[in-house]
Design an enzyme around this catalytic site. Structure first.
Site, PDB file in Angstrom:
ATOM      1  N   GLN A 272      25.794  36.986  49.522  1.00 39.25           N
ATOM      2  CA  GLN A 272      26.593  38.061  50.567  1.00 39.25           C
ATOM      3  C   GLN A 272      26.436  38.882  51.353  1.00 39.25           C
ATOM      4  O   GLN A 272      26.453  39.887  51.659  1.00 39.25           O
ATOM      5  CB  GLN A 272      27.398  38.359  49.900  1.00 39.25           C
ATOM      6  CG  GLN A 272      28.246  37.363  48.989  1.00 39.25           C
ATOM      7  CD  GLN A 272      29.719  37.959  48.709  1.00 39.25           C
ATOM      8  OE1 GLN A 272      29.694  39.028  47.374  1.00 39.25           O
ATOM      9  NE2 GLN A 272      30.265  36.770  47.687  1.00 39.25           N
TER      10      GLN A 272
ATOM     11  N   ARG B  69      25.923  42.648  47.712  1.00 38.13           N
ATOM     12  CA  ARG B  69      26.108  42.827  49.880  1.00 38.13           C
ATOM     13  C   ARG B  69      25.058  43.194  50.512  1.00 38.13           C
ATOM     14  O   ARG B  69      25.711  43.763  51.739  1.00 38.13           O
ATOM     15  CB  ARG B  69      27.623  43.318  49.739  1.00 38.13           C
ATOM     16  CG  ARG B  69      28.200  41.992  49.165  1.00 38.13           C
ATOM     17  CD  ARG B  69      29.932  41.998  49.841  1.00 38.13           C
ATOM     18  NE  ARG B  69      31.099  41.387  49.036  1.00 38.13           N
ATOM     19  CZ  ARG B  69      31.611  42.143  47.525  1.00 38.13           C
ATOM     20  NH1 ARG B  69      30.835  43.153  47.725  1.00 38.13           N
ATOM     21  NH2 ARG B  69      31.830  41.740  46.496  1.00 38.13           N
TER      22      ARG B  69
ATOM     23  N   GLY C 289      38.769  43.628  38.766  1.00 37.48           N
ATOM     24  CA  GLY C 289      39.868  43.880  38.614  1.00 37.48           C
ATOM     25  C   GLY C 289      40.462  42.975  38.134  1.00 37.48           C
ATOM     26  O   GLY C 289      41.344  42.753  37.545  1.00 37.48           O
ATOM     27  N   GLU C 290      39.556  41.581  37.371  1.00 33.39           N
ATOM     28  CA  GLU C 290      40.318  40.948  37.003  1.00 33.39           C
ATOM     29  C   GLU C 290      39.993  40.959  35.342  1.00 33.39           C
ATOM     30  O   GLU C 290      40.311  39.896  34.895  1.00 33.39           O
ATOM     31  CB  GLU C 290      39.521  39.369  37.576  1.00 33.39           C
ATOM     32  CG  GLU C 290      40.443  39.233  38.827  1.00 33.39           C
ATOM     33  CD  GLU C 290      40.291  39.300  39.532  1.00 33.39           C
ATOM     34  OE1 GLU C 290      38.854  40.377  40.290  1.00 33.39           O
ATOM     35  OE2 GLU C 290      40.954  39.865  40.061  1.00 33.39           O
TER      36      GLU C 290
ATOM     37  N   ASN D   2      43.533  44.147  43.835  1.00 27.52           N
ATOM     38  CA  ASN D   2      44.260  43.783  43.041  1.00 27.52           C
ATOM     39  C   ASN D   2      45.040  44.682  41.863  1.00 27.52           C
ATOM     40  O   ASN D   2      43.996  45.223  41.107  1.00 27.52           O
ATOM     41  CB  ASN D   2      44.616  42.959  42.581  1.00 27.52           C
ATOM     42  CG  ASN D   2      43.797  42.365  41.979  1.00 27.52           C
ATOM     43  OD1 ASN D   2      41.949  42.361  42.607  1.00 27.52           O
ATOM     44  ND2 ASN D   2      44.134  42.288  40.383  1.00 27.52           N
TER      45      ASN D   2
ATOM     46  N   ASP E 131      47.382  38.912  43.782  1.00 31.54           N
ATOM     47  CA  ASP E 131      45.945  39.106  44.308  1.00 31.54           C
ATOM     48  C   ASP E 131      45.659  39.684  44.850  1.00 31.54           C
ATOM     49  O   ASP E 131      45.009  39.249  45.916  1.00 31.54           O
ATOM     50  CB  ASP E 131      45.457  38.039  43.447  1.00 31.54           C
ATOM     51  CG  ASP E 131      43.491  38.171  42.833  1.00 31.54           C
ATOM     52  OD1 ASP E 131      43.387  39.464  43.786  1.00 31.54           O
ATOM     53  OD2 ASP E 131      42.879  37.513  42.798  1.00 31.54           O
TER      54      ASP E 131
ATOM     55  N   ASP F  79      43.969  41.706  46.865  1.00 33.92           N
ATOM     56  CA  ASP F  79      43.543  42.974  47.169  1.00 33.92           C
ATOM     57  C   ASP F  79      43.049  43.782  48.500  1.00 33.92           C
ATOM     58  O   ASP F  79      43.355  42.696  49.831  1.00 33.92           O
ATOM     59  CB  ASP F  79      42.103  43.069  47.188  1.00 33.92           C
ATOM     60  CG  ASP F  79      41.665  42.512  45.514  1.00 33.92           C
ATOM     61  OD1 ASP F  79      40.594  43.086  44.533  1.00 33.92           O
ATOM     62  OD2 ASP F  79      42.340  41.461  45.738  1.00 33.92           O
TER      63      ASP F  79
ATOM     64  N   ARG G  73      44.383  40.677  53.307  1.00 30.28           N
ATOM     65  CA  ARG G  73      45.101  40.137  52.438  1.00 30.28           C
ATOM     66  C   ARG G  73      46.095  39.387  53.267  1.00 30.28           C
ATOM     67  O   ARG G  73      46.555  37.869  52.516  1.00 30.28           O
ATOM     68  CB  ARG G  73      43.783  39.603  50.981  1.00 30.28           C
ATOM     69  CG  ARG G  73      43.116  39.223  50.896  1.00 30.28           C
ATOM     70  CD  ARG G  73      42.577  38.798  49.841  1.00 30.28           C
ATOM     71  NE  ARG G  73      42.821  38.509  48.595  1.00 30.28           N
ATOM     72  CZ  ARG G  73      42.141  38.690  47.267  1.00 30.28           C
ATOM     73  NH1 ARG G  73      40.695  38.918  47.961  1.00 30.28           N
ATOM     74  NH2 ARG G  73      41.629  37.712  45.890  1.00 30.28           N
TER      75      ARG G  73
ATOM     76  N   ASN H 123      39.779  38.228  53.369  1.00 29.37           N
ATOM     77  CA  ASN H 123      39.326  38.629  52.940  1.00 29.37           C
ATOM     78  C   ASN H 123      38.636  39.466  53.730  1.00 29.37           C
ATOM     79  O   ASN H 123      38.490  40.373  53.867  1.00 29.37           O
ATOM     80  CB  ASN H 123      38.836  37.397  51.545  1.00 29.37           C
ATOM     81  CG  ASN H 123      38.883  37.648  50.557  1.00 29.37           C
ATOM     82  OD1 ASN H 123      38.404  38.783  50.222  1.00 29.37           O
ATOM     83  ND2 ASN H 123      39.649  36.759  49.483  1.00 29.37           N
TER      84      ASN H 123
END
Lengths: 545, 251
Positions: free
Chosen positions: A91, A141, A202-203, A269, A312, A314, A339, A398
């Protein structure tokens, strides 16, 4: 200094000599010299360098290099490639500083190579403990630079400072406890002498935040939670104790406006992702953009794109800052293709909503009201049986960077017109474990849906052209002053489009999907275009005539 | 209780049988899967949309063929990939996940089905299915290779594929009608399509590639190329039993 006006001619050394803060070596090649805050503020003056993740503080991902242009792009050829050793998502947006390129690699490594040849100077490999919690791959990234120090996020939720000449570790600060589901993947943002950085998780039911660190010592100067605690404004938008596990991560690099002295950052999210019943309320500041005071990190204004997000979606996109003329008035604006499938124009001084229009297929809202709040359709919340809604959880777009060209006034966005089925489920929160509250799937293969690079006119939201992609794209976009828009598709093509028409002018099949955003630099007076695809960083330039 | 202690060591997992393989274990495993695995592998385990986790419903696993091997992969993860191990899970929970994964492929014991495998094989030949479908290296190329179809498809899916072939056609088997700039037309199976090019196999099994800019149009033909000859209930059951018997492990 907008547009160096090289007119397609190769003028070796001119750019290198013109740039501030550096002395060319005896053979004329640039020499790495300290990247002061002044240089970062005036990055437009040295377009041969790519000094930060977005290229400039405004997040436009627009390169002022115009040597490669619509007339000669057909002569593009591969100059060199860098193979990343770890097989994972790639990324990275490399930085280029005075002839040195800094490439981050999965999981939390960075290597410095000669930007002319791709040959390595050094590599820093961050040791990682076992059991890191990641939702979506061992990603990194990019880095930030100030002076001669690089700043990098690591998957175990640390922020490290690395010497740009040698790759030596200078300091290593734990930002959060990775065993609780916190991780870091994004390039930091240098603002003054502060390193600003976000958090992922966030998950995992984390509590999101944005931090500022002393660039010299790694000591934390401020922390702003994206989920307000008791007594703080916004805490009332979380039912009961749900704020404790509210998510709202900040896993992409923000931007900065020097005139307004504000930092802008997106928040992701709320947690759990798909079960909103356990966190009734708007869930501030999830799926929102925040404007922060540079010195204190205090929230100056916020705008929530998706109140009580249960899909979801975000608000982890790049806040693109541009001054645009709206109804005859010059506005200091923020452009945001979200998103959730709506394109927003905000006043970046006040956070005022100016307008919003869909830019991709959406079936969840009957438009936005005068404050920019979505007018929800019926039966759009996830259920145990599943609810069909567009866009998908992965979004109409995204985190992949859009690009804004001041030449055209268009925001170039990768977009996906697809629907998902959203499921709700009861999940117990367990520290450090996945906390989703449901699930999501696409009812049909991606081939059934439409993906495109779209040119959104910033001041109207109109789609001025689109370039359809089969089957879809997961790449960011770069715009360059040569009149070109660069992006890639999951089928492995890297391509250049005409900024005004979307006509494809050049392409190459690179054989693997992108997960990154292209960038551009110049070395020895020659412009380069860079894209990370598969596990390779590819560097293109013009063939000799 | 003693049994549990033995298996809880984990080291023994290499050699042992899965001790948690009852119907309740399937359900417990499904719950584990829903909470721990879906963000990468998808809610229906057919692969993640965003995180690229592989499809777990194909009946074969890249990193292991045995239950003990799957246990190890789930516990330890796979080095060099995003697959991290469930290090804190109890052995019982991991075994239940293995049990659940084993139910996903749709594979059944063909002897338990109402039809006759032998009669199904005869019907397969009488109907000339091999004209388009390959089995164990023999047959045509214009339909999916059925050599291991019993690994991944359950009897209901197989029956539907026989009686309603156009109901759900995977994108790899879409038929397209390609019109060239000069007006000539060629039809074939869509083997690959990307932004700029289209690759098909025509009715004579030739591989053809087109630049999209050289074409007047590309249309998808929604009707499957599979013939829909009326089958008696018995013939259908026999064919289902034969197809269900086509497995990777008995060739």
């Amino acid at each position: 200094m907008r547009g160096l006006g090289w007119g397609g001619m190769i003028l070796p050394l001119v750019v290198a000599q013109a740039s501030p803060g550096q002395e060319p070596a005896a053979d004329g090649m640039p020499v790495l010299s300290p990247v002061t805050w002044e240089r970062l503020l005036n990055s437009d003056d040295e377009p041969h360098n790519w000094l930060m993740y977005h290229g400039a503080l405004d997040g436009q991902r627009f390169s002022r290099l115009d040597q490669i242009n619509r007339e000669n792009v057909g002569r593009l050829e591969l100059k060199w490639a860098h193979q990343i050793r770890q097989l994972d998502r790639n990324q990275t947006t490399p930085l280029v500083v005075d002839g040195v390129m800094f490439i981050t690699e999965s999981p939390s490594n960075v290597t410095a190579v000669d930007a002319a040849t791709g040959r390595a100077y050094w590599r820093y490999e961050h040791p990682l403990p076992d059991g890191i919690r990641l939702c979506c791959g061992r990603n990194n990234r990019g880095v930030a630079i100030l002076g001669e120090t690089l700043y990098m996020s690591t998957n175990d939720a640390h922020l490290v400072a690395i010497d740009a000449r040698s790759g030596s570790l200078l300091w290593d600060t734990e930002v959060a406890d990775h065993t609780k589901g916190y991780s870091k993947t994004a390039a930091p943002l240098v603002v003054g002498d502060t390193v600003v950085t976000g958090i992922a998780g966030g998950e995992f039911g984390i509590r999101g935040f944005i931090d500022g660190y002393d660039a010299a010592t790694g000591e934390r100067r401020w922390r702003t939670y994206t989920v307000p605690g008791p007594g703080e404004p916004g805490n009332e938008t979380w039912a009961g104790d749900s704020w404790r596990t509210g998510g709202a991560p900040t896993w992409l690099t923000g931007v900065y406006d020097p005139e307004l002295d504000l930092i802008y950052w997106g928040a992701g999210n709320p947690a759990p992702d798909w079960n909103g019943d356990v966190r009734l309320g708007d869930n501030l500041y999830s799926s929102s953009v925040l404007a922060l005071d540079r010195e204190t990190g205090k929230i100056v204004w916020h705008f929530q794109f998706t109140p009580h997000d249960v899909w979801d979606w975000d608000a982890i996109q790049v806040p693109v800052l541009a001054d645009v003329e709206l109804n005859g008035e010059l506005r200091k604006a923020m452009l945001w293709a979200n998103r959730n499938a709506f394109y927003y124009l905000l006043d970046r001084g006040s956070g005022q909503f100016l307008f919003g229009e869909p830019f991709a297929l959406q079936t969840w809202a009957n438009g936005l009201d005068e404050d920019g709040r979505p007018i929800l359709r019926e039966n759009v919340f996830p259920t145990t049986e599943g609810t069909r809604v567009a866009p998908i959880a992965g979004g109409a777009t995204n985190w992949w960077s859009p690009a804004y060209s001041p030449r055209t006034g268009f925001l170039y966005v990768n977009s996906f017109d697809a629907e998902g089925i959203y499921y709700q489920r009861d999940d117990e929160y367990e520290e450090g474990s996945i906390f989703l509250g449901g699930g999501h799937r696409m009812p049909l293969a991606a081939d059934h849906y439409k993906s495109a690079i779209r040119a959104i006119e910033a001041t109207t939201g109109e789609i001025r052209w689109e370039f359809p992609i089969t089957p879809r794209t997961r790449s960011g976009v770069l715009a360059t002053a040569g009149g070109l828009v660069w992006s890639a598709s999951v089928d492995g093509y890297f391509f250049a489009l005409d900024e005004e028409t979307g006509e494809p002018l050049w392409r190459m099949s690179l054989g693997a999907a992108p997960h990154a955003s292209p960038m551009s630099y110049a070395v020895g007076g020659e412009q380069r275009i860079v894209v990370a695809m598969g596990n390779v960083v590819f560097v293109f330039g013009l063939a000799e005539e | 209780m003693l049994l549990l202690v033995v298996f809880a060591t984990g080291v023994a997992a290499e050699e042992v049988e899965n001790p948690y393989s009852s119907a309740i274990d399937v359900r417990m495993g499904q719950r584990q899967f829903q909470s721990k695995c879906t963000s990468c592998h998808g809610v229906d385990a057919t692969g993640g949309e965003e995180a690229d986790g592989p499809d777990l419903t194909t009946g074969s696993f890249r990193h292991s063929t045995t239950d003990a091997g799957l246990f190890r992969v789930i516990r330890d993860g796979i080095e060099g990939t995003s697959m991290r191990g469930l290090r804190r899970a109890k052995d019982q929970e991991i075994w239940q996940l293995v049990t659940y994964l084993r139910t996903l492929s749709g594979a059944v014991d063909p002897a338990s089905l109402p039809g006759s495998m032998g009669a199904g094989r005869v019907a397969f030949e009488r109907l000339d299915c091999g004209r388009c479908h390959m089995v164990q290296g023999r047959g045509g190329r214009l339909g999916p290779d059925l050599s291991r179809v019993g690994d991944r498809r359950g009897p209901e899916e197989l029956a539907e594929a026989l009686t309603e072939p156009s109901a759900e056609v995977a994108p790899r088997w879409w038929t397209v009608r390609v019109t060239r700039a000069d007006g000539t037309v060629v039809e074939g199976l869509r083997m690959g399509e990307d932004t700029f090019n289209l690759r098909i196999m025509d009715g004579e099994e030739r591989l053809l590639s087109f630049a999209k800019t050289s074409l007047r149009s590309v249309e998808r033909i929604l009707e499957s190329t599979m013939p829909t000859e009326p089958l008696s209930g018995e013939e259908r059951d026999d064919l289902v039993a034969y197809l269900a018997s086509l497995r990777g492990d008995d060739s």
